[in-house]
Write a protein that holds these residues in place. Sequence first.
Motif, PDB file in Angstrom:
ATOM      1  N   VAL A  65     -36.648   9.427  18.552  1.00 37.62           N
ATOM      2  CA  VAL A  65     -35.931   9.032  17.330  1.00 37.62           C
ATOM      3  C   VAL A  65     -34.624   8.328  17.713  1.00 37.62           C
ATOM      4  O   VAL A  65     -34.283   7.272  17.179  1.00 37.62           O
ATOM      5  N   CYS A  66     -33.900   8.903  18.652  1.00 34.18           N
ATOM      6  CA  CYS A  66     -32.627   8.319  19.125  1.00 34.18           C
ATOM      7  C   CYS A  66     -32.857   6.904  19.647  1.00 34.18           C
ATOM      8  O   CYS A  66     -32.143   5.975  19.302  1.00 34.18           O
ATOM      9  N   TYR A  67     -33.897   6.768  20.446  1.00 27.84           N
ATOM     10  CA  TYR A  67     -34.193   5.459  21.032  1.00 27.84           C
ATOM     11  C   TYR A  67     -34.452   4.422  19.936  1.00 27.84           C
ATOM     12  O   TYR A  67     -33.901   3.314  19.964  1.00 27.84           O
ATOM     13  N   GLY A  68     -35.280   4.806  18.969  1.00 33.27           N
ATOM     14  CA  GLY A  68     -35.579   3.898  17.862  1.00 33.27           C
ATOM     15  C   GLY A  68     -34.323   3.529  17.089  1.00 33.27           C
ATOM     16  O   GLY A  68     -34.106   2.372  16.738  1.00 33.27           O
ATOM     17  N   LEU A  69     -33.475   4.520  16.839  1.00 36.44           N
ATOM     18  CA  LEU A  69     -32.232   4.269  16.085  1.00 36.44           C
ATOM     19  C   LEU A  69     -31.295   3.352  16.856  1.00 36.44           C
ATOM     20  O   LEU A  69     -30.686   2.440  16.286  1.00 36.44           O
ATOM     21  N   LYS A  70     -31.162   3.570  18.164  1.00 41.57           N
ATOM     22  CA  LYS A  70     -30.269   2.718  18.957  1.00 41.57           C
ATOM     23  C   LYS A  70     -30.766   1.271  18.970  1.00 41.57           C
ATOM     24  O   LYS A  70     -29.971   0.344  18.917  1.00 41.57           O
ATOM     25  N   ARG A  71     -32.094   1.098  19.022  1.00 46.83           N
ATOM     26  CA  ARG A  71     -32.642  -0.260  19.041  1.00 46.83           C
ATOM     27  C   ARG A  71     -32.289  -0.987  17.736  1.00 46.83           C
ATOM     28  O   ARG A  71     -32.078  -2.189  17.742  1.00 46.83           O
ATOM     29  N   LEU A  72     -32.202  -0.253  16.644  1.00 44.54           N
ATOM     30  CA  LEU A  72     -31.920  -0.904  15.361  1.00 44.54           C
ATOM     31  C   LEU A  72     -30.438  -1.010  15.050  1.00 44.54           C
ATOM     32  O   LEU A  72     -29.988  -1.978  14.457  1.00 44.54           O
ATOM     33  N   PHE A  73     -29.686   0.033  15.395  1.00 46.03           N
ATOM     34  CA  PHE A  73     -28.285   0.090  14.958  1.00 46.03           C
ATOM     35  C   PHE A  73     -27.286  -0.042  16.101  1.00 46.03           C
ATOM     36  O   PHE A  73     -26.080  -0.098  15.854  1.00 46.03           O
ATOM     37  N   GLY A  74     -27.765  -0.073  17.340  1.00 46.58           N
ATOM     38  CA  GLY A  74     -26.888  -0.254  18.496  1.00 46.58           C
ATOM     39  C   GLY A  74     -25.719   0.708  18.513  1.00 46.58           C
ATOM     40  O   GLY A  74     -25.883   1.908  18.338  1.00 46.58           O
ATOM     41  N   ASP A  75     -24.515   0.162  18.705  1.00 47.50           N
ATOM     42  CA  ASP A  75     -23.328   1.010  18.853  1.00 47.50           C
ATOM     43  C   ASP A  75     -22.853   1.606  17.531  1.00 47.50           C
ATOM     44  O   ASP A  75     -21.936   2.431  17.531  1.00 47.50           O
ATOM     45  N   ASN A  76     -23.462   1.200  16.428  1.00 48.87           N
ATOM     46  CA  ASN A  76     -23.028   1.739  15.136  1.00 48.87           C
ATOM     47  C   ASN A  76     -23.686   3.070  14.800  1.00 48.87           C
ATOM     48  O   ASN A  76     -23.371   3.674  13.789  1.00 48.87           O
TER      49      ASN A  76
END
Length: 439
Positions: free
Chosen positions: A281-292
Amino acid sequence: MIASDQVFADIAEQKETLWINDKYLPFSMVDAVCQLVVSDEDIEDTEKRLHRFAPYIRKCFPETEADGGLIESPLAEISSMKEALEKTYDAEIPGRFLLKMDSHLPIAGSVKARGGIYEVLKHAEDLALEAGMITEDDNYERFADEDMKEFFGRYTVQVGSTGNLGLSIGIMSAFLGFKVKVHMSADARQWKKDMLRSKGVEVIEYDDDYSKAVMEGRRQSDLDPSSYFVDDEYSVPLFLGYAVAAGRFKAQLEEKGITVDEDHPLIVYIPCGVGGAPGGVCYGLKRLFGDNVHVFFVEPTLFPSVLLGMASDRYNEVNVSDFGLTGMSAADGLACASPSGFVVRIDRNLVSGDFTVKDAILFDYMRMLKGTENIFIEPSSCAAFTGPVNINKYEAGREYLAKHGLDEKKLAASAQICWATGGRLVPDEIWDKYMNTYM
Ligand SMILES: *Cc1c(COP(=O)(O)O)cnc(C)c1O
């Protein structure tokens, strides 16, 4: 390590703590390397496969009708819970406060309905394509046909589990027609074993921890060429099934009028066992939202395996018993003594930090959520609440917020997400027991 570092000392003393990731990096610095292992195309391919299976899932599991055969969960604003947490724990939780209810995912009633079911579907598709039973252009309702079930009956699926992964793999595999063996660790709940057996799944019980159940399951599966092992410690398909959550979650945020950008950060807290579900889940979120987006994991004080794997840089070689931690946790879904070697590596620079939480408070959070929002989630799931309650009570937490420019104004404009990971299938009599558990 214990002598030189307060976090390790807290862990050895079984005190709650917060570890801030010393190797956290700006997303642009890790993006390219991460994509070598799990690319955006891989995530897209996963999403497409789930869409191919949607007609089948919808036909077999009418509860997925509203989402067109996709296995999805609601995102709920929980303002009364926020108020109760603030009042009870003298906490300040800025911004909007929401519960992502993977606790209520169809079919398996936990976050494992994402990764676990996806991996089983992918395996079934691989076998059926290879045997010429289907093509990718067919309507996948075909998977419900008797000859397909007979075909899958020649194959076995095996998995090691503390409970919920076994439920998701077991239910889905048995439904497709596979023979299924679930290797259960000592922490696994009786009702989960009973439920699986009632569906024709062979449950093998171990008087040992999760890593041993996985090891033995893997060994037995390797001896049988017609057997496939769902490997929670290394599986990429499993990870991908979790990672697709992010895209759909993004759409839900938009529906709720929640923007995510530099001035509107997203802070996410996810209960963590071996690392697969929160890691994906974290990986997917970082890919979409990056540093935000800032993602924190939460583990029981008795099983901080992912924290230790990362903080010690010993990855999967670490075991919580190295730090003197032994015993059982009421957070059965999180009771993993060693972390996934895959996840602790791929998420090493992405996760912001990791909280630990004592078992006793999980039941208090559980009662509070039931009392304020009339939502039931299992104790493991409740671990998420410790994050927003405590982040600014730890010096390390305040430093993290300051370092990343998360000042009062930005926090007030933030959305804080507690990712609920399980609960829907818990039988009523077990709920009664949970509701009356005081530790
Ligand atoms: C499995 C599980 C988790 C964590 O997932 P891992 O992949 O083991 O890290 C969290 N909560 C619940 C209820 C679970 O069943």
